[in-house]
Motif scaffolding. Sequence first.
Motif, PDB file in Angstrom:
ATOM      1  N   UNK A 121      31.059 -18.644  56.432  1.00  0.00           N
ATOM      2  CA  UNK A 121      31.339 -18.120  57.767  1.00  0.00           C
ATOM      3  C   UNK A 121      30.460 -16.905  58.034  1.00  0.00           C
ATOM      4  N   UNK A 122      30.324 -16.606  59.308  1.00  0.00           N
ATOM      5  CA  UNK A 122      29.633 -15.402  59.750  1.00  0.00           C
ATOM      6  C   UNK A 122      30.600 -14.590  60.593  1.00  0.00           C
ATOM      7  N   UNK A 177      33.533 -12.899  49.011  1.00  0.00           N
ATOM      8  CA  UNK A 177      32.656 -12.175  49.936  1.00  0.00           C
ATOM      9  C   UNK A 177      31.281 -12.815  50.080  1.00  0.00           C
ATOM     10  N   UNK A 178      30.821 -13.538  49.067  1.00  0.00           N
ATOM     11  CA  UNK A 178      29.512 -14.172  49.122  1.00  0.00           C
ATOM     12  C   UNK A 178      29.390 -15.253  50.184  1.00  0.00           C
ATOM     13  N   UNK A 179      30.491 -15.787  50.649  1.00  0.00           N
ATOM     14  CA  UNK A 179      30.429 -16.821  51.691  1.00  0.00           C
ATOM     15  C   UNK A 179      30.577 -16.256  53.091  1.00  0.00           C
ATOM     16  N   UNK A 180      30.678 -14.915  53.192  1.00  0.00           N
ATOM     17  CA  UNK A 180      30.845 -14.267  54.493  1.00  0.00           C
ATOM     18  C   UNK A 180      29.605 -13.432  54.797  1.00  0.00           C
ATOM     19  N   UNK A 181      28.860 -13.824  55.803  1.00  0.00           N
ATOM     20  CA  UNK A 181      27.737 -12.998  56.259  1.00  0.00           C
ATOM     21  C   UNK A 181      28.197 -12.218  57.488  1.00  0.00           C
ATOM     22  N   UNK A 210      39.888 -16.968  66.530  1.00  0.00           N
ATOM     23  CA  UNK A 210      38.679 -16.659  65.759  1.00  0.00           C
ATOM     24  C   UNK A 210      38.181 -15.248  66.081  1.00  0.00           C
ATOM     25  N   UNK A 211      38.921 -14.517  66.910  1.00  0.00           N
ATOM     26  CA  UNK A 211      38.500 -13.207  67.389  1.00  0.00           C
ATOM     27  C   UNK A 211      39.571 -12.154  67.144  1.00  0.00           C
ATOM     28  N   UNK A 212      39.132 -11.003  66.626  1.00  0.00           N
ATOM     29  CA  UNK A 212      40.012  -9.832  66.539  1.00  0.00           C
ATOM     30  C   UNK A 212      39.419  -8.744  67.419  1.00  0.00           C
ATOM     31  N   UNK A 250      32.450 -20.451  61.863  1.00  0.00           N
ATOM     32  CA  UNK A 250      32.223 -21.367  60.742  1.00  0.00           C
ATOM     33  C   UNK A 250      30.797 -21.885  60.858  1.00  0.00           C
ATOM     34  N   UNK A 251      30.056 -21.837  59.766  1.00  0.00           N
ATOM     35  CA  UNK A 251      28.633 -22.149  59.804  1.00  0.00           C
ATOM     36  C   UNK A 251      28.280 -23.598  59.462  1.00  0.00           C
ATOM     37  N   UNK A 252      29.217 -24.458  59.175  1.00  0.00           N
ATOM     38  CA  UNK A 252      28.814 -25.844  58.880  1.00  0.00           C
ATOM     39  C   UNK A 252      29.087 -26.760  60.034  1.00  0.00           C
TER      40      UNK A 252
END
Length: 163
Positions: free
Chosen positions: A91-92, A128-132, A57-59, A161-163
């Motif tokens: 997702x954020x 892009x709308x689902x990525x903050x 989950x990390x770059x 993941x935000x849910x």
Amino acid sequence: MAKLTTALLLATTLVVAGCAKKPPAYIPPAPGNVPANPGNGFAPGSRGDFERSVTSNTVNFALDSFTLEERARAILDSQATWLTRYPNVPVSLEGHCDERGTREYNLALGDRRALAAKNYLAARGVAPGRISTISYGKERPIALGSDEASWAQNRRAVTIVLN
């Protein structure tokens, strides 16, 4: 009379103790933690499923850079594959820096790192709308220390993941 009262009290205590509930052999998980797919332990589309399914989950980034290197692109490709499988999961992307530099510089650099990862995922078909995005600059290090190994771990963008 005192002996009779003591005997009755003792008998009542023994009866009540004998009727006490025994704990169950299996205690189910609390509501909200029940996996929809007990075979793998994580609900499809959940944070746990994401973290189990993707390369990472990390770059990570080079010093003073927000350029995605080959390893980072491969990690984001695995994330894009998962995210296209679950198109309604938001997702954020969190941008982070090492401790060097001013607070303002690191907040701006963390923002550019998060945006670089977001733009890459969007180019791979993730809406892009689902990525903050959010930048924490140098405020949330994962490695404490003032050496190159610690700094390298802290220069990162993390997908949550935000849910």
